[in-house]
Design a protein around this motif. Structure first.
Motif, short mmCIF file in Angstrom:
data_model
loop_
_atom_site.label_atom_id
_atom_site.label_comp_id
_atom_site.label_asym_id
_atom_site.label_seq_id
_atom_site.Cartn_x
_atom_site.Cartn_y
_atom_site.Cartn_z
N VAL A 1 0.81 -1.13 -0.12
CA VAL A 1 -0.05 0.10 0.04
C VAL A 1 0.99 1.24 -0.10
CG1 VAL A 1 -1.78 1.44 1.23
CG2 VAL A 1 -1.95 -1.28 1.30
N ILE A 2 0.64 2.10 -1.03
CA ILE A 2 1.20 3.54 -1.09
C ILE A 2 0.19 4.47 -0.47
CG2 ILE A 2 2.49 5.21 -2.41
CD1 ILE A 2 3.32 2.78 -4.16
N ALA A 3 0.62 5.42 0.40
CA ALA A 3 -0.45 6.57 0.59
C ALA A 3 -0.16 7.70 0.13
CB ALA A 3 -0.23 6.71 2.30
N LEU A 4 -1.14 8.32 -0.63
CA LEU A 4 -1.19 9.47 -1.43
C LEU A 4 -1.89 10.62 -0.72
CD1 LEU A 4 -0.22 10.69 -4.33
CD2 LEU A 4 -2.60 10.18 -5.11
N THR A 5 -1.06 11.55 -0.61
CA THR A 5 -1.56 13.00 0.34
C THR A 5 -1.09 14.14 0.03
OG1 THR A 5 -1.75 13.71 2.56
CG2 THR A 5 0.07 12.86 2.13
N ALA A 6 -1.52 15.30 0.20
CA ALA A 6 -1.00 16.49 0.14
C ALA A 6 0.33 17.18 0.59
CB ALA A 6 -1.74 17.44 0.36
N GLN A 7 1.44 17.75 0.17
CA GLN A 7 2.62 18.01 0.78
C GLN A 7 2.40 18.53 2.28
OE1 GLN A 7 5.26 20.16 -1.67
NE2 GLN A 7 6.99 19.71 -0.34
N GLU A 8 1.43 19.40 2.64
CA GLU A 8 1.24 19.86 3.61
C GLU A 8 0.58 18.90 4.89
OE1 GLU A 8 -2.32 21.33 1.25
OE2 GLU A 8 -0.36 20.99 0.99
N ASP A 9 0.38 17.72 4.54
CA ASP A 9 -0.10 16.67 5.47
C ASP A 9 1.26 15.61 5.55
OD1 ASP A 9 -2.52 17.77 5.75
OD2 ASP A 9 -3.33 16.55 3.97
N ALA A 10 2.53 16.27 5.67
CA ALA A 10 3.64 15.26 5.95
C ALA A 10 3.46 14.48 7.00
CB ALA A 10 4.93 16.03 5.77
N GLU A 11 2.93 14.96 8.21
CA GLU A 11 3.01 14.11 9.34
C GLU A 11 1.92 13.31 9.02
OE1 GLU A 11 3.82 12.80 12.99
OE2 GLU A 11 4.87 14.60 11.97
N LEU A 12 0.88 13.38 8.57
CA LEU A 12 -0.32 12.42 8.28
C LEU A 12 0.59 11.14 7.33
CD1 LEU A 12 -3.26 11.62 8.51
CD2 LEU A 12 -3.68 12.76 6.40
N ALA A 13 1.35 11.73 6.45
CA ALA A 13 1.90 10.57 5.48
C ALA A 13 3.01 9.80 6.39
CB ALA A 13 2.58 11.28 4.55
N ALA A 14 3.60 10.22 7.23
CA ALA A 14 4.47 9.61 8.18
C ALA A 14 3.79 8.43 9.02
CB ALA A 14 5.36 10.38 8.78
N GLU A 15 2.64 9.08 9.50
CA GLU A 15 1.98 8.18 10.27
C GLU A 15 0.95 7.03 9.49
OE1 GLU A 15 -0.19 6.77 13.96
OE2 GLU A 15 1.59 8.35 13.60
N ALA A 16 0.86 7.44 8.33
CA ALA A 16 0.37 6.21 7.48
C ALA A 16 1.33 5.19 7.45
CB ALA A 16 0.12 6.85 5.99
N VAL A 17 2.65 5.31 7.20
CA VAL A 17 3.82 4.40 7.26
C VAL A 17 3.87 3.52 8.62
CG1 VAL A 17 6.17 3.86 6.74
CG2 VAL A 17 4.97 5.47 5.43
N ARG A 18 3.60 4.35 9.55
CA ARG A 18 3.57 3.87 10.96
C ARG A 18 2.31 2.84 11.32
NH1 ARG A 18 5.73 9.05 12.55
NH2 ARG A 18 4.02 9.78 12.93
#
Length: 447
Positions: free
Chosen positions: A108-125
């Motif tokens: 699974v690859i998460a796709l999000t906006a650049q301003e949601d970098a923390e949310l993207a990192a949490e998605a990997v966790r």
């Protein structure tokens, strides 16, 4: 901003480590259907097949086993599938968590906006293999991300399987300790050795079991048994029967009374009425010169005395295997052992292996001849058991299909007299665990 490209088409992608085509499922929040993926570079012949889903329900229909990777837009609204059990609105990663639940074997690859970098990192966790920013998405970056996510998922799955394998090995080792106990022979002048080999390839345990204990009156009790079949379930039942035998023996039961009680244990613990167990018990008198023998559908032990060839003990008065007849009886036969002797007990895995490429089995007669030849070569104790099991495997042309357990008890009357003469009668002899060589091995009689 969304990057519009045509949907539902196959485009070339960078070569994966396996060189095979990949299938990408895109789950995105775009009612107009314009958000997909950019053109992927055609650096190799491998192709990426693309499927698109606009919600989790549609994704569930398109999520088949041939999908290798999922590109999930984290902005996708949380539908009823991603709500909590209490009916409350889920957190920002509820959609991702739902996808991870329905696609546990997919990258699974998460796709999000650049301003949601923390949310993207949490998605990997939480469990995604990688993330991408929508504003920086291009073909080369996506190609790398797909290949990385797929390989990382494969590595995660392999690591999970390895961890499960190690846990199973630890559980099997605990069961194996139950099957292969430390003999309780303190104060006895008998020597003990054993060998055990499960029949399944790469298995740690099987359905064979044995035990040896010395009761306060000086009697040495020894048992070997075989639960039909070989595997964890049979091994667990074997452990239960062995522990029950030890407890009943230490409580004073012997012969028919003990076997009748063991049959009750078997009938209560087995998963099917078709399960049965064979058993051989021997109780050796404190003076070591005679013994009682009970057979429950089990091969008779082999005995060797000084100056005489090894032969089988009488087996005509044996009873049926445990679990076959509800009111069976197992007569106890008195056997004269003599002063110096060796007693070998075994399961049928030792005698049921093939001889050569035909259908002929080794059998008890073949085993007796083999043991006598090895005795003539001067093999004793641990070395004899190891040679016997190895030879049976060689005759079979490879690993045996059935479990094999073989144990040896021997007594050297002359050595005992010498110890008595030197005042050592009261000192107990340390007993080796199976696989260890006894320090007193040099004093053993033949066998």
């Amino acid at each position: 901003m969304p990057v519009p490209v045509p949907q539902q088409r196959s485009v070339p992608a960078a070569e994966t480590s396996y060189g095979a085509a990949l299938t990408l499922l895109v789950i995105e929040d775009d009612p107009a259907g314009t958000l997909t993926v950019p053109e992927l570079p055609a650096t190799a012949g491998t192709r990426v097949r693309i499927r698109s889903a606009r919600n989790l329900t549609e994704a569930g229909r398109l999520l088949t086993d041939d999908v290798d990777c999922i590109l999930l837009d984290l902005a996708l609204p949380a539908g009823s599938e991603a709500r909590t059990a209490q009916g409350e609105e889920a957190d920002n990663l509820a959609t991702l968590k739902h996808v991870l639940r329905i696609a546990p074997r997919h990258a699974v690859i998460a796709l999000t906006a650049q301003e949601d970098a923390e949310l993207a990192a949490e998605a990997v966790r939480v469990g995604a293999q990688d993330y991408l920013f929508r504003d920086e998405l291009d073909g080369r970056l996506l190609s790398r991300a797909i290949r990385y996510a797929v390989e990382r998922k494969r590595a995660d799955v392999a690591q999970h399987q390895l961890t499960e394998s190690r846990l199973r090995a630890q559980e099997n080792a605990r069961l194996e300790r139950g099957l292969l106990p430390t003999p309780l022979l303190d104060g006895s002048d008998l020597h003990f050795a054993a060998r055990y080999r499960p029949g399944r390839s790469r298995a740690l345990l099987g359905g064979d079991f044995y035990d040896t204990v010395r009761t306060p009156d000086g009697t040495v009790h020894v048992m070997i048994g075989d639960v039909c079949g070989h595997g964890p379930d049979e091994a667990a039942l074997g452990v239960e029967l062995r522990i029950a035998w030890r407890a009943l023996t230490l409580a004073g039961l012997c012969g028919d009374e003990l076997l009748s009680t063991l049959q009750q244990v078997l009938e209560h613990e087995r998963e099917s009425e078709e399960i049965f167990a064979t058993l051989c018990t021997v109780d050796i008198a404190p003076d070591g010169r005679r013994a009682g023998l009970c057979l429950a559908g089990h091969p008779a032990p082999l005995i060797a005395r000084q100056g005489r060839a090894a032969h089988l003990l009488p087996y005509q008065d044996g009873g049926p295997a445990l679990g076959l007849l509800p009111r069976a009886r197992w007569p106890r036969r008195q056997v004269e052992l003599g002063g110096s002797w060796s007693l070998m007990m075994y399961t049928d895995g030792l005698i049921e292996g093939r001889v050569g490429t035909g259908t002929q089995r080794l059998g008890q007669d073949g085993m007796v001849s083999m043991i006598n030849r090895q005795l003539a070569e001067g093999l004793t104790g641990e070395a004899l058991l190891e040679a016997a099991v190895t030879r049976v495997r060689e005759l079979n042309g490879g690993e045996l299909t059935d479990d094999v357990a073989v144990l040896l008890l021997d007594r050297d009357e002359d050595a005992e007299r010498r110890r008595t003469h030197h005042g050592d009668r009261g000192r107990s002899i340390p007993r080796p665990r199976p696989g260890q060589v006894s320090a007193a091995g040099a004093q053993r009689p033949p066998l």
